[in-house]
Motif scaffolding. Structure first.
Motif, mmCIF file in Angstrom:
data_model
loop_
_atom_site.group_PDB
_atom_site.id
_atom_site.type_symbol
_atom_site.label_atom_id
_atom_site.label_comp_id
_atom_site.label_asym_id
_atom_site.label_seq_id
_atom_site.Cartn_x
_atom_site.Cartn_y
_atom_site.Cartn_z
ATOM 1 N N LEU A 43 0.831 -1.210 0.000
ATOM 2 C CA LEU A 43 0.000 0.000 0.000
ATOM 3 C C LEU A 43 0.867 1.263 0.000
ATOM 4 C CD1 LEU A 43 -2.951 1.026 0.194
ATOM 5 C CD2 LEU A 43 -2.638 1.127 2.671
ATOM 6 N N LEU A 44 0.624 2.133 -0.977
ATOM 7 C CA LEU A 44 1.367 3.395 -1.066
ATOM 8 C C LEU A 44 0.398 4.575 -1.070
ATOM 9 C CD1 LEU A 44 4.012 2.518 -3.829
ATOM 10 C CD2 LEU A 44 4.291 2.406 -1.333
ATOM 11 N N VAL A 45 0.858 5.695 -0.556
ATOM 12 C CA VAL A 45 0.075 6.928 -0.625
ATOM 13 C C VAL A 45 0.931 8.030 -1.243
ATOM 14 C CG1 VAL A 45 -1.390 6.356 1.371
ATOM 15 C CG2 VAL A 45 0.698 7.669 1.719
ATOM 16 N N MET A 46 0.245 8.961 -1.887
ATOM 17 C CA MET A 46 0.936 10.101 -2.491
ATOM 18 C C MET A 46 1.116 11.168 -1.424
ATOM 19 S SD MET A 46 1.923 11.422 -5.499
ATOM 20 C CE MET A 46 0.944 10.941 -6.949
ATOM 21 N N ARG A 47 2.350 11.579 -1.214
ATOM 22 C CA ARG A 47 2.597 12.621 -0.208
ATOM 23 C C ARG A 47 2.028 13.958 -0.666
ATOM 24 N NH1 ARG A 47 5.953 12.384 4.057
ATOM 25 N NH2 ARG A 47 6.564 14.564 3.822
ATOM 26 N N GLN A 48 1.477 14.715 0.276
ATOM 27 C CA GLN A 48 0.871 15.998 -0.058
ATOM 28 C C GLN A 48 1.664 17.168 0.467
ATOM 29 O OE1 GLN A 48 -3.156 14.880 1.535
ATOM 30 N NE2 GLN A 48 -3.693 15.877 -0.399
ATOM 31 N N PRO A 51 8.906 17.335 2.773
ATOM 32 C CA PRO A 51 9.660 17.061 1.553
ATOM 33 C C PRO A 51 9.013 15.927 0.737
ATOM 34 C CG PRO A 51 10.722 16.052 3.446
ATOM 35 C CD PRO A 51 9.531 16.777 3.976
ATOM 36 N N PHE A 52 9.437 15.796 -0.504
ATOM 37 C CA PHE A 52 8.928 14.757 -1.396
ATOM 38 C C PHE A 52 7.442 14.891 -1.689
ATOM 39 C CE2 PHE A 52 12.643 12.718 0.669
ATOM 40 C CZ PHE A 52 13.388 12.405 -0.456
ATOM 41 N N TYR A 92 11.138 -2.578 12.083
ATOM 42 C CA TYR A 92 12.532 -2.172 12.210
ATOM 43 C C TYR A 92 12.564 -0.660 12.374
ATOM 44 C CZ TYR A 92 17.561 -2.784 11.479
ATOM 45 O OH TYR A 92 18.914 -2.856 11.661
ATOM 46 N N THR A 93 13.645 -0.166 12.961
ATOM 47 C CA THR A 93 13.775 1.276 13.138
ATOM 48 C C THR A 93 14.935 1.809 12.312
ATOM 49 O OG1 THR A 93 12.732 1.237 15.283
ATOM 50 C CG2 THR A 93 14.193 3.095 14.845
ATOM 51 N N PHE A 94 14.621 2.772 11.471
ATOM 52 C CA PHE A 94 15.605 3.391 10.588
ATOM 53 C C PHE A 94 15.875 4.782 11.144
ATOM 54 C CE2 PHE A 94 13.397 0.142 8.315
ATOM 55 C CZ PHE A 94 14.343 -0.444 7.496
ATOM 56 N N GLY A 95 17.121 5.047 11.510
ATOM 57 C CA GLY A 95 17.350 6.316 12.195
ATOM 58 C C GLY A 95 18.681 6.965 11.907
ATOM 59 N N GLY A 96 19.341 6.557 10.845
ATOM 60 C CA GLY A 96 20.649 7.121 10.528
ATOM 61 C C GLY A 96 20.555 8.598 10.176
ATOM 62 N N PRO A 97 21.696 9.284 10.226
ATOM 63 C CA PRO A 97 21.687 10.675 9.789
ATOM 64 C C PRO A 97 21.447 10.723 8.271
ATOM 65 C CG PRO A 97 23.933 9.965 10.342
ATOM 66 C CD PRO A 97 23.022 8.831 10.676
ATOM 67 N N HIS A 98 20.967 11.820 7.787
ATOM 68 C CA HIS A 98 20.763 12.083 6.348
ATOM 69 C C HIS A 98 19.614 11.306 5.720
ATOM 70 C CE1 HIS A 98 24.628 13.733 7.138
ATOM 71 N NE2 HIS A 98 25.233 12.566 7.150
ATOM 72 N N ARG A 99 18.713 10.711 6.523
ATOM 73 C CA ARG A 99 17.618 10.007 5.876
ATOM 74 C C ARG A 99 16.443 10.945 5.564
ATOM 75 N NH1 ARG A 99 13.386 8.551 8.725
ATOM 76 N NH2 ARG A 99 12.791 7.095 7.114
ATOM 77 N N ASP A 100 16.496 12.148 6.038
ATOM 78 C CA ASP A 100 15.398 13.086 5.816
ATOM 79 C C ASP A 100 15.975 14.478 5.550
ATOM 80 O OD1 ASP A 100 13.180 14.940 6.334
ATOM 81 O OD2 ASP A 100 12.141 13.178 7.105
ATOM 82 N N PRO A 101 15.581 15.118 4.451
ATOM 83 C CA PRO A 101 16.138 16.439 4.137
ATOM 84 C C PRO A 101 15.793 17.510 5.186
ATOM 85 C CG PRO A 101 14.448 15.790 2.530
ATOM 86 C CD PRO A 101 14.700 14.608 3.390
ATOM 87 N N ARG A 102 14.770 17.266 5.996
ATOM 88 C CA ARG A 102 14.415 18.255 7.019
ATOM 89 C C ARG A 102 15.475 18.355 8.115
ATOM 90 N NH1 ARG A 102 8.400 15.917 7.787
ATOM 91 N NH2 ARG A 102 9.651 14.047 7.402
ATOM 92 N N GLU A 103 16.410 17.383 8.091
ATOM 93 C CA GLU A 103 17.498 17.381 9.066
ATOM 94 C C GLU A 103 18.495 18.517 8.834
ATOM 95 O OE1 GLU A 103 21.283 14.487 9.962
ATOM 96 O OE2 GLU A 103 19.557 13.647 8.918
ATOM 97 N N LEU A 147 10.205 6.194 -4.653
ATOM 98 C CA LEU A 147 9.543 6.502 -3.379
ATOM 99 C C LEU A 147 10.276 7.595 -2.604
ATOM 100 C CD1 LEU A 147 8.730 2.923 -2.013
ATOM 101 C CD2 LEU A 147 7.252 4.439 -3.334
ATOM 102 N N ALA A 148 9.549 8.221 -1.704
ATOM 103 C CA ALA A 148 10.132 9.234 -0.813
ATOM 104 C C ALA A 148 11.069 8.575 0.196
ATOM 105 C CB ALA A 148 9.009 9.961 -0.079
ATOM 106 N N PHE A 149 12.040 9.338 0.674
ATOM 107 C CA PHE A 149 12.940 8.910 1.763
ATOM 108 C C PHE A 149 13.601 7.559 1.424
ATOM 109 C CE2 PHE A 149 9.266 11.182 3.684
ATOM 110 C CZ PHE A 149 9.924 12.328 4.095
ATOM 111 N N ASP A 150 13.778 6.731 2.487
ATOM 112 C CA ASP A 150 14.371 5.399 2.312
ATOM 113 C C ASP A 150 13.278 4.333 2.300
ATOM 114 O OD1 ASP A 150 13.594 5.802 4.903
ATOM 115 O OD2 ASP A 150 15.518 5.327 5.822
#
Lengths: 249, 249
Positions: A43-48, A51-52, A92-103, A147-150
């Motif tokens: 299932l995917l949704v279009m971001r509104q 970012p992305f 799972y938890t994804f939390g590395g640096p640089h995974r989101d441009p808002r950072e 897709l957006a992000f990772d």
């Protein structure tokens, strides 16, 4: 010690970086199997929003004050899909640096961590809720768009977990119709695990030997072959296996 | 929608809570098995700062700017234990409200989320590093003291994962000495899974039939019984099983 300094703020102790500040998101990997077409779907949704904005993504949301991770995950699903007994399992938890441009320091300057959740739902039962969203769709796992992000990585991880569950748990019977032929069951396994996961006759022999598939006595004809028996998953016969390690294929 | 409002800050949209702010910690559940005494052990450290100063806890740390979750988990372990080839696997993320007293509005006012990691290390090889810490110890899982935060819950979750790994993967051979008797192997399983997980003769027959235990030809005498054969885990004979679902007990 982190390899690089991504931030200009210095710390009183100097030989260590300051603590990172986070917002926490939940992202849900919702799989389904279209048994009629033998396709594994996600299932995917279009971001509104940025970012992305206008990219496809997993349905997710950011965790609010006073809200548990699970509650956030269920809250967003209640806005996207109607399905009986949705059970979300932490993936799972994804939390590395640089995974989101808002950072970026020129954006919000905080890290965004994603706790992913996972579910397998029955395709025929699930009803997508399209109100007020730019887009929502079941995509075949083999034809996922950019897709957006990772989120690609999160889906890959989710697919691995799904394969595992099919191998070690009776989750297949949650998505098949109540009665099914052994070939339907084999097709479902093939759809998720890929071709050649097992020979059909070995698979059939193994499942029948385990003794929790009961023959309904009803036969169906499909295509040119011989009529095939319809089976049911027998919860009672499965009970003794419930807490024991078991392999299904 | 969250059930309660824990914060007085109002939001421009009014019908939703503001986003929660987080610090992110990593907490490591490091298990070991003292095969001589048949005890499952978990590594604990004495906290030196508030909250829960002087309480035992899992070795953990807060994630710094620019640092990945994994790097933070390995950084803290490098300060606590010397062991060959430490492999940390992500376990689960605990992030509900009220899990950390620093969340209080009269304290730091941010939530603390914990991403837990898991490892099983060989007891004889592991060397604890006690420098500059108030305390570090292997505790038997059956005699864990009062712990800081929700670390009891995290250990319970880790123990479940460990049982699972023993049932479905050859992890036992990572912690046994290079050569072992079938009884040593059975004792290890019993220590982790609990008594009566399986009958010894069934266990023995099953493991030998799988064909990846090779008899070294050497026998040892222990106590009053007959001399017992020493076995080795044969990686090569295990190779064909490597990517297949398999049950060990």
């Amino acid at each position: 010690m982190p390899a690089r300094n991504h931030n200009k703020i210095s710390n009183s102790t100097h030989h260590q970086q300051p603590l990172a500040d986070f917002k926490v998101g939940v992202d849900n990997v919702i799989f389904s199997v279209d048994t009629a077409q033998n396709r594994l779907l996600v299932l995917l949704v279009m971001r509104q929003q940025e970012p992305f904005s206008n990219s496809w993504s997993l349905p997710g949301t950011l965790v609010r004050q006073g809200e548990s991770l699970e509650n956030a995950a269920y809250r967003i699903m209640a806005e996207k899909i109607k399905v009986n007994n949705l059970y979300l399992e932490q993936l799972y938890t994804f939390g590395g640096p640089h995974r989101d441009p808002r950072e970026q320091t020129n954006s919000y300057g905080v890290r965004y961590l994603s706790v992913s959740y996972f579910a397998l739902v029955r395709f025929e039962e699930a009803e997508l809720i399209a109100d007020k969203v730019a887009g929502i769709a079941w995509y075949p796992v083999k034809q996922i768009p950019q897709l957006a992000f990772d989120h690609h990585e999160i889906i890959t991880y989710g697919h691995r977990r799904l394969k595992n569950k099919l191998e070690y748990s009776p989750v297949a019977f949650d998505v098949l119709p109540e009665t099914f032929t052994l070939n339907d069951l084999y097709q479902l396994y093939t759809t998720v695990l890929g071709e050649n996961f097992s020979d059909y006759s070995n698979f059939r022999a193994r499942l029948l030997k385990l003794g929790f598939l009961s023959d309904t006595g009803i036969k169906v004809s499909r295509g040119a072959g011989r009529p095939a028996s319809l089976y049911k998953f027998d919860e009672k016969a499965f009970a003794p296996f419930k807490d024991k390690p078991l392999v299904f294929i």
